[in-house]
Write an enzyme that holds these catalytic residues in place. Structure first.
Site, mmCIF file in Angstrom:
data_model
loop_
_atom_site.group_PDB
_atom_site.id
_atom_site.type_symbol
_atom_site.label_atom_id
_atom_site.label_comp_id
_atom_site.label_asym_id
_atom_site.label_seq_id
_atom_site.Cartn_x
_atom_site.Cartn_y
_atom_site.Cartn_z
ATOM 1 N N MET A 11 0.831 -1.204 0.000
ATOM 2 C CA MET A 11 0.000 0.000 0.000
ATOM 3 C C MET A 11 0.870 1.260 0.000
ATOM 4 O O MET A 11 2.006 1.238 0.459
ATOM 5 C CB MET A 11 -0.892 0.034 1.250
ATOM 6 C CG MET A 11 -1.850 -1.132 1.381
ATOM 7 S SD MET A 11 -3.138 -1.142 0.154
ATOM 8 C CE MET A 11 -3.980 0.382 0.507
ATOM 9 N N ASN A 12 0.311 2.346 -0.474
ATOM 10 C CA ASN A 12 0.916 3.685 -0.372
ATOM 11 C C ASN A 12 2.270 3.834 -1.049
ATOM 12 O O ASN A 12 3.108 4.604 -0.594
ATOM 13 C CB ASN A 12 1.026 4.107 1.098
ATOM 14 C CG ASN A 12 -0.311 4.157 1.773
ATOM 15 O OD1 ASN A 12 -1.271 4.654 1.197
ATOM 16 N ND2 ASN A 12 -0.390 3.630 2.981
ATOM 17 N N GLU A 84 -5.851 -1.191 -9.545
ATOM 18 C CA GLU A 84 -6.468 -2.147 -8.617
ATOM 19 C C GLU A 84 -6.535 -3.540 -9.240
ATOM 20 O O GLU A 84 -7.522 -4.265 -9.109
ATOM 21 C CB GLU A 84 -7.855 -1.675 -8.177
ATOM 22 C CG GLU A 84 -7.878 -0.289 -7.562
ATOM 23 C CD GLU A 84 -7.100 -0.170 -6.254
ATOM 24 O OE1 GLU A 84 -6.827 -1.196 -5.611
ATOM 25 O OE2 GLU A 84 -6.767 0.975 -5.887
ATOM 26 N N CYS A 141 8.334 0.983 5.299
ATOM 27 C CA CYS A 141 7.607 0.737 6.539
ATOM 28 C C CYS A 141 7.915 1.889 7.507
ATOM 29 O O CYS A 141 8.919 2.588 7.357
ATOM 30 C CB CYS A 141 8.076 -0.596 7.123
ATOM 31 S SG CYS A 141 7.287 -1.098 8.669
#
Length: 186
Positions: A11-12, A84, A141
């Protein structure tokens, strides 16, 4: 020869931003592109690809029942871009792979590999097998290491370890983490 591409990350990492940049580059060179996003993604309204940094563009939607042979029949574009892509079915990935090779138009798919439980999404698993070109888009992270996994948290920030693979609506959020942090709270 055209190929099927899979650009993946946690993600991100900027997948949608990357996709929108690719679309912009084609358009700046006078080339048309066709954009698709999952009908499941309604964060910025259904039928839009949007990045967290504010870029947004309208796109056609697909769902599990969509037939890409029908959706792409007779299109006159330089490239097909799919956001997606984890929500594609295995059969849809096979359709896209075959279509790219038969009509010689590249298909670029962008998505995450695994869910918050560390389980693969069907579309991503199929893309990892069939894509002619794989590229990891890197992100970090909170601890500073390379993030390769995703976690889901609830309203109070606590980690969610069980539940549906895809959660539509609700107050859940997702966050990218490294493997060490992924297993830390399990």
């Amino acid at each position: 020869m055209a190929r099927l591409y899979f650009r993946y990350s946690a993600m991100n990492a900027g997948k949608s931003t990357y996709l929108l940049q690719v679309a912009h580059n084609y358009n700046e060179n006078g080339k048309e592109v066709l954009l698709f996003t999952s009908a499941l993604d309604g964060r910025e309204g259904v039928g839009f690809i949007a990045s967290r940094i504010g870029l947004k563009r309208e796109a056609q939607t697909y769902d599990a029942d969509s037939d890409f042979f029908e959706l792409l029949d007779g299109v006159d574009v330089a490239c097909v871009l799919i956001d997606e892509a984890q929500f594609l079915t295995h059969d849809q990935v096979k359709q896209l792979h075959r279509w790219a090779h038969q009509v010689n138009i590249p298909v670029m798919c962008f998505g995450i590999r695994s869910d918050f439980r560390g389980e693969p999404f069907p579309g991503s698993a199929a893309l990892l097998v069939l894509a002619d070109n794989l590229e990891e888009i890197k992100t970090v992270c909170r601890c500073g290491k390379k993030a390769t996994m995703n976690i889901r948290t609830n309203e109070d920030g606590s980690r969610v370890l069980e539940g549906e693979q895809v959660l539509i609506g609700g107050n859940s959020t997702y966050r990218q983490v490294c493997a060490k942090c992924f297993y830390q709270d399990v």
